[in-house]
Design a protein around this motif. Structure first.
Motif, short mmCIF file in Angstrom:
data_model
loop_
_atom_site.label_atom_id
_atom_site.label_comp_id
_atom_site.label_asym_id
_atom_site.label_seq_id
_atom_site.Cartn_x
_atom_site.Cartn_y
_atom_site.Cartn_z
N TYR A 147 -48.83 -41.64 33.28
CA TYR A 147 -49.03 -42.30 34.57
C TYR A 147 -50.20 -41.70 35.35
O TYR A 147 -50.26 -41.85 36.57
CB TYR A 147 -47.75 -42.23 35.40
N SER A 148 -51.12 -41.05 34.66
CA SER A 148 -52.24 -40.40 35.35
C SER A 148 -53.07 -41.38 36.17
O SER A 148 -53.49 -41.08 37.30
CB SER A 148 -53.14 -39.69 34.34
N ALA A 149 -53.34 -42.56 35.63
CA ALA A 149 -54.17 -43.54 36.33
C ALA A 149 -53.49 -44.01 37.61
O ALA A 149 -54.13 -44.09 38.68
CB ALA A 149 -54.49 -44.73 35.42
N HIS A 157 -55.26 -43.32 47.75
CA HIS A 157 -54.87 -44.21 48.84
C HIS A 157 -53.80 -43.60 49.74
O HIS A 157 -53.28 -44.26 50.65
CB HIS A 157 -54.36 -45.54 48.27
N GLY A 158 -53.47 -42.34 49.51
CA GLY A 158 -52.50 -41.65 50.36
C GLY A 158 -51.10 -42.20 50.28
O GLY A 158 -50.36 -42.22 51.27
N ILE A 159 -50.71 -42.65 49.09
CA ILE A 159 -49.38 -43.24 48.88
C ILE A 159 -48.58 -42.34 47.94
O ILE A 159 -49.07 -41.92 46.89
CB ILE A 159 -49.50 -44.65 48.27
N ALA A 160 -47.36 -42.04 48.32
CA ALA A 160 -46.50 -41.19 47.49
C ALA A 160 -46.03 -41.94 46.25
O ALA A 160 -45.55 -43.07 46.35
CB ALA A 160 -45.29 -40.73 48.30
N LEU A 161 -46.17 -41.32 45.09
CA LEU A 161 -45.71 -41.91 43.84
C LEU A 161 -44.48 -41.16 43.33
O LEU A 161 -44.54 -39.96 43.08
CB LEU A 161 -46.81 -41.87 42.77
N ILE A 162 -43.38 -41.87 43.20
CA ILE A 162 -42.14 -41.33 42.65
C ILE A 162 -41.87 -42.07 41.35
O ILE A 162 -41.99 -43.30 41.29
CB ILE A 162 -40.97 -41.53 43.63
N LEU A 163 -41.51 -41.35 40.31
CA LEU A 163 -41.24 -41.97 39.02
C LEU A 163 -39.74 -41.97 38.73
O LEU A 163 -39.09 -40.92 38.75
CB LEU A 163 -41.98 -41.23 37.91
N ASP A 164 -39.21 -43.17 38.50
CA ASP A 164 -37.85 -43.32 38.01
C ASP A 164 -37.91 -43.17 36.50
O ASP A 164 -38.17 -44.12 35.77
CB ASP A 164 -37.32 -44.71 38.42
N VAL A 179 -42.39 -34.74 30.07
CA VAL A 179 -42.17 -35.71 31.12
C VAL A 179 -41.45 -35.02 32.28
O VAL A 179 -40.51 -34.24 32.08
CB VAL A 179 -41.33 -36.90 30.60
N GLY A 180 -41.90 -35.31 33.50
CA GLY A 180 -41.29 -34.68 34.67
C GLY A 180 -42.30 -34.10 35.63
O GLY A 180 -41.96 -33.73 36.75
N GLY A 181 -43.56 -34.06 35.20
CA GLY A 181 -44.58 -33.41 36.02
C GLY A 181 -45.54 -34.34 36.72
O GLY A 181 -46.52 -33.88 37.30
N GLN A 182 -45.29 -35.65 36.68
CA GLN A 182 -46.23 -36.58 37.30
C GLN A 182 -45.68 -37.13 38.62
O GLN A 182 -44.48 -37.12 38.86
CB GLN A 182 -46.55 -37.72 36.33
N GLY A 183 -46.60 -37.62 39.45
CA GLY A 183 -46.20 -38.08 40.78
C GLY A 183 -45.75 -36.92 41.65
O GLY A 183 -45.79 -35.77 41.24
N ILE A 184 -45.30 -37.23 42.86
CA ILE A 184 -44.77 -36.15 43.70
C ILE A 184 -43.36 -35.77 43.26
O ILE A 184 -42.85 -34.71 43.61
CB ILE A 184 -44.76 -36.53 45.19
N ALA A 185 -42.72 -36.65 42.47
CA ALA A 185 -41.39 -36.36 41.95
C ALA A 185 -41.07 -37.29 40.79
O ALA A 185 -41.55 -38.42 40.73
CB ALA A 185 -40.34 -36.53 43.05
#
Length: 256
Positions: A147-149, A157-164, A179-185
């Motif tokens: 999910y790097s892109a 864009h200053g938007i928080a990304l959370i991955l389910d 897996v587990g290290g991308q997005g803010i959570a």
């Protein structure tokens, strides 16, 4: 369908594979000796430490994967507003957004990957003029996509990304990164239907500052004898942690 009272699955996807009782029941000896079965007991803290070491960021053991998403959103400390979710997901993703007080906005998914990508996100944010508080992307069927892109686009864009990442615990990206290290959570489920299963339970792994707030929110918002934020009861019990710890010898690494 049923055959002589025996369940037969026409299209088997995976079957729960739980550790034998003799592998996890003895782990509860300390909990019984100290009468400590919840509220960050010794097994929960051990599970958090092992998960954090495996993934490389702070982790919080919680009652479910849905609760992990809810706590990540509560920890954002943002006023209620829109949160973008993919239209192709399980009800738990949507439920967590609503329970945290946000308004879910559905976005399309990539027709090949069945996941939210930059093009789909741009169509909502820029094409429709929506300014979201956060994006909750989903690792469909536990796929270990990079999910790097999307992460970079959200950062710009200053938007928080959370991955389910409900079904992806124990997996790794193509470059070998867990897996587990991308997005803010990233949020994992340990439900009975997952490869890494404990019956119920979940894990929230994220940035240190977010995790500090999430830990308070997980325990009714309590802090130093008072309440300093909106919270809920999202704690994991020692019994769930015992089963999860017994799974660790065969994972992380179970999901590819």
């Amino acid at each position: 369908m049923m055959d002589n009272a025996k369940e037969v699955f026409r299209f088997p996807f995976q079957r729960p594979d739980f550790p034998a009782r003799e592998r996890w029941v003895p782990l509860l000896d300390e909990s019984y000796a100290r009468h400590w079965f919840s509220n960050s007991g010794p097994l929960v803290r051990q599970l958090e430490a092992m998960t954090s070491a495996a993934i490389g960021r702070p982790c919080l053991a919680v009652s479910s994967g849905t609760m992990a998403i809810q706590l990540a959103l509560l920890a954002l400390d943002k006023a209620p507003g829109p949160v973008i979710v993919p239209s192709f997901t399980f009800a738990g993703t949507l439920s967590a957004v609503v329970a945290a007080g946000y308004e879910p906005i559905f976005a399309d998914v990539d027709e090949n990957q069945w996941e939210l990508g930059v093009a789909q996100l741009e169509a909502i944010v820029e094409g429709m003029g929506i300014r979201p508080c956060a994006v909750v992307a989903v690792r469909t069927f536990g796929q270990c996509s990079d999910y790097s892109a999307l992460e970079q686009w959200c950062r710009e864009h200053g938007i928080a990304l959370i991955l389910d990442s409900a079904g992806a615990f124990g997996g790794s990206l193509a470059n070998g990164q867990p897996v587990g290290g991308q997005g803010i959570a990233e949020c994992f489920s340990l439900h009975a239907t997952k490869v890494f299963c404990a019956g119920e339970g979940g894990l929230l792994c994220g940035a240190p500052e977010l995790m500090e707030r999430a830990r308070k929110a997980c325990n009714f918002g309590l802090s130093d004898g008072g309440i300093d934020r909106v919270g809920t009861n999202g704690k994991m019990s020692e019994f769930t942690a015992a089963v999860a710890l017994a799974q660790f010898p065969r994972g992380p690494g179970a999901v590819k």
